[in-house]
Design a protein around this motif. Sequence first.
Motif, PDB file in Angstrom:
ATOM      1  N   TYR A   8     130.166  61.633  77.717  1.00  0.00           N
ATOM      2  CA  TYR A   8     129.118  61.471  76.713  1.00  0.00           C
ATOM      3  C   TYR A   8     128.477  60.107  76.840  1.00  0.00           C
ATOM      4  N   VAL A  10     125.133  57.689  75.170  1.00  0.00           N
ATOM      5  CA  VAL A  10     124.042  57.544  74.207  1.00  0.00           C
ATOM      6  C   VAL A  10     122.723  57.514  74.972  1.00  0.00           C
ATOM      7  N   LEU A  15     111.100  57.788  73.475  1.00  0.00           N
ATOM      8  CA  LEU A  15     110.997  58.988  72.622  1.00  0.00           C
ATOM      9  C   LEU A  15     109.548  59.438  72.558  1.00  0.00           C
ATOM     10  N   THR A  16     109.352  60.704  72.234  1.00  0.00           N
ATOM     11  CA  THR A  16     107.992  61.211  72.057  1.00  0.00           C
ATOM     12  C   THR A  16     107.450  60.714  70.711  1.00  0.00           C
ATOM     13  N   ARG A  21     105.823  65.466  66.417  1.00  0.00           N
ATOM     14  CA  ARG A  21     107.096  66.163  66.649  1.00  0.00           C
ATOM     15  C   ARG A  21     107.067  67.607  66.144  1.00  0.00           C
ATOM     16  N   GLY A 121     118.230  68.052  59.779  1.00  0.00           N
ATOM     17  CA  GLY A 121     119.167  66.964  60.068  1.00  0.00           C
ATOM     18  C   GLY A 121     118.633  66.064  61.184  1.00  0.00           C
ATOM     19  N   PRO A 123     115.003  63.990  62.864  1.00  0.00           N
ATOM     20  CA  PRO A 123     113.855  63.290  62.265  1.00  0.00           C
ATOM     21  C   PRO A 123     112.651  64.212  62.099  1.00  0.00           C
TER      22      PRO A 123
ATOM     23  N   GLU B   9     112.650  54.860  66.121  1.00  0.00           N
ATOM     24  CA  GLU B   9     111.977  55.988  65.474  1.00  0.00           C
ATOM     25  C   GLU B   9     111.227  55.510  64.251  1.00  0.00           C
ATOM     26  N   ARG B  97     114.357  58.838  58.292  1.00  0.00           N
ATOM     27  CA  ARG B  97     113.821  59.268  59.583  1.00  0.00           C
ATOM     28  C   ARG B  97     114.433  58.464  60.732  1.00  0.00           C
ATOM     29  N   LYS B 100     118.112  59.499  61.045  1.00  0.00           N
ATOM     30  CA  LYS B 100     118.395  60.815  61.618  1.00  0.00           C
ATOM     31  C   LYS B 100     118.176  60.861  63.127  1.00  0.00           C
ATOM     32  N   ALA B 101     117.346  59.941  63.611  1.00  0.00           N
ATOM     33  CA  ALA B 101     117.161  59.872  65.063  1.00  0.00           C
ATOM     34  C   ALA B 101     118.426  59.387  65.759  1.00  0.00           C
ATOM     35  N   VAL B 103     121.586  60.033  64.576  1.00  0.00           N
ATOM     36  CA  VAL B 103     122.740  60.796  64.117  1.00  0.00           C
ATOM     37  C   VAL B 103     122.713  62.208  64.707  1.00  0.00           C
ATOM     38  N   SER B 129     114.471  65.929  68.380  1.00  0.00           N
ATOM     39  CA  SER B 129     114.977  64.574  68.112  1.00  0.00           C
ATOM     40  C   SER B 129     114.174  63.516  68.842  1.00  0.00           C
ATOM     41  N   GLY B 130     113.200  63.949  69.637  1.00  0.00           N
ATOM     42  CA  GLY B 130     112.304  62.992  70.260  1.00  0.00           C
ATOM     43  C   GLY B 130     112.457  62.844  71.766  1.00  0.00           C
ATOM     44  N   HIS B 176     120.829  64.600  72.007  1.00  0.00           N
ATOM     45  CA  HIS B 176     119.881  63.481  71.949  1.00  0.00           C
ATOM     46  C   HIS B 176     120.594  62.129  72.028  1.00  0.00           C
ATOM     47  N   PRO B 178     123.167  60.634  70.190  1.00  0.00           N
ATOM     48  CA  PRO B 178     123.206  59.844  68.948  1.00  0.00           C
ATOM     49  C   PRO B 178     124.304  58.793  68.974  1.00  0.00           C
ATOM     50  N   ARG B 179     124.161  57.802  68.079  1.00  0.00           N
ATOM     51  CA  ARG B 179     125.159  56.736  67.973  1.00  0.00           C
ATOM     52  C   ARG B 179     126.204  57.053  66.920  1.00  0.00           C
TER      53      ARG B 179
END
Lengths: 286, 334
Positions: A8, A10, A15-16, A21, A121, A123, B9, B97, B100-101, B103, B129-130, B176, B178-179
């Motif tokens: 895994y 990060v 990002l877009t 979105r 959950g 963005p 984000e 916002r 959530k990016a 998580v 998530s982008g 995505h 996440p942290r």
Amino acid sequence: MAVYDQGYRVYRGALTAAQWRFMVLAKYALQDVIKSRRTLVTLVLSIVAPLIAAVMIYIHHNAEALAILRLPIEELVPIDGRFFLFILKAQFAAAFFLFLGAGTKLISVDLRDNALPLYLGRPLSQAEYLLGKLTVLLVLGSAVTWVPMGLLFGLQGILEGFSWVMANLRLGLGIFAGSWVVLLLYGLVALAISAALRAKAAAEASFVGIFILGALFGQVMNETLDTEKGVLFNVFTLIDSVVRALMGITPSKEVGPLAAALALGTLGAVAVVVLRRRVRAYEVVE
Amino acid sequence: MESLESRSEGATAGAEPSAASEPGSSAPVIELDGLSLRFGKVQALDQVSVALSGRAIGLLGPNGAGKTSLVHTLLGFHRPSAGRATVLGWDVARQGRELKAQVGYMPERDAFVSEMTGVHFVRLMGELSGLPPQVALERAHEMLFYVGLGEARYRKIGTYSLGMKQMAKLAQALVHGPRLIILDEPTNGLDPSGRQRMLDLITSIRDRGEARILISSHLLRDVEAVCDEVVVLKAGRVVAYRDLEAERRSNRSFLEIEVRGGRSSFAEAIAGLGCEVAVHGKRRLKVVLPEAVSVSDLYRIARDQETQVRRLIYKRDSLEDIFLQAMEVDHGSL
């Protein structure tokens, strides 16, 4: 990371753009909707009326064609506001059947699979989720309403001359604005029903019920109570009144455009309230 | 639509994540300060205050304790009625916002899009998530292989078994990058091998150290196996908090003593030596010895008080003990 590097990590890349979105949701939903044979058939059938209208406009401006067909021009249907209204209503019918098939399941599939916590959950706000779903319907609906109607308007303008376009500018803008009124109304109602009813058959029946049974109910109300207020339950009549006013053609005798707009606005507002209450990341136990 | 922007984000001016979002940081990942949540007459969370900085944090409690309400509040689904909560430095009420990016969330109940294939579903979640589309596709494949669904990634999720659906839910929570990864009952409904596979994955993520994990569960053994910090909720309040990692490292001596006769006076006497004492059952005592006190001191007191020591073993509290003790607390708070 290659597929074989199973660890895994990060994500630290770019990002877009956040403001677009919701279009991701629209893109995936549209891919799903156009897979449906029913949607494709409706889209194909929706071309029929504009095609016939295009031929009629062409014949109107082609003396050779009129001579071959031995049609005196005065016996042809005039290309005026009523002509465009008639074709536009046919396209509204196509949009109705399109939204009946595609719109009434757009949210219910996510509710059935409990996918809303996954979407919300991330963005992505409730409003963006709804905008993404509504965009699918607006794209499909545009393809059968103001886009073909705009092409017809343009064809008539090219054949008739720029002065005709200028003289009928309100007609053109009315077609565009009226289409958006109908698309937004149909779209919001379809989504609200989809959010309220998870069973597809029940959702489709409710969509038909609001528009067709509403009209019947209004008729019965008028007959039994000796009133004319029942027309406010006939969404098709209300739409007709508003669109006529927007296009600047003979107004409806049954209901004024202001009352019609208010009634349609109320229906749209109810749909928004239902959507706000039903589209949540969690279930509310009453 | 395809234009890319920087990692941050949203557009909250000056808002930056806390050091907790960086690998290896010991800054609190979750900070709750008097957090309360009310639904009508129901007080779901009541003045919860705690700072959590573990690599894997366990959230325990019986049904209705407020675990899911807390998780939902951390995700911004509920607006706190009082108090404040920050996750990775982001305020959950004002910076949802941005938060959530960072998580990844795996809900307790089945949650997926059954008509989509595994890779299509996980890619969609990545894009939402982008992630740019190509990156989302690449990471979707990686995550499905990572959770063991590589061979099934082109099958519709509706055809997956319960265990495969759980893994697909985990993949979408990870795609995505996440942290913070929030897992709500991750081993629910899994058979023993599936459960072990899930725990192994969680452990591997924890040990890699790139992301923090919050696990909400009622399965004590699972939490004990993977978590280094535990919070126990009861009736919307924190009734126990333990840094399991620190306890594992500590030199404190945990004793379980079974006595006959004069239990109460014996307990009082050894408490007088500075021992932490908990009465457990009719005859048992749980004792934590300070460094200055030895077991022989306990035998001496027992002899003086004519209390029989029938059994004495070294034993630290298991998570089950912590949990059961916490459940006995009425309206406790830290």
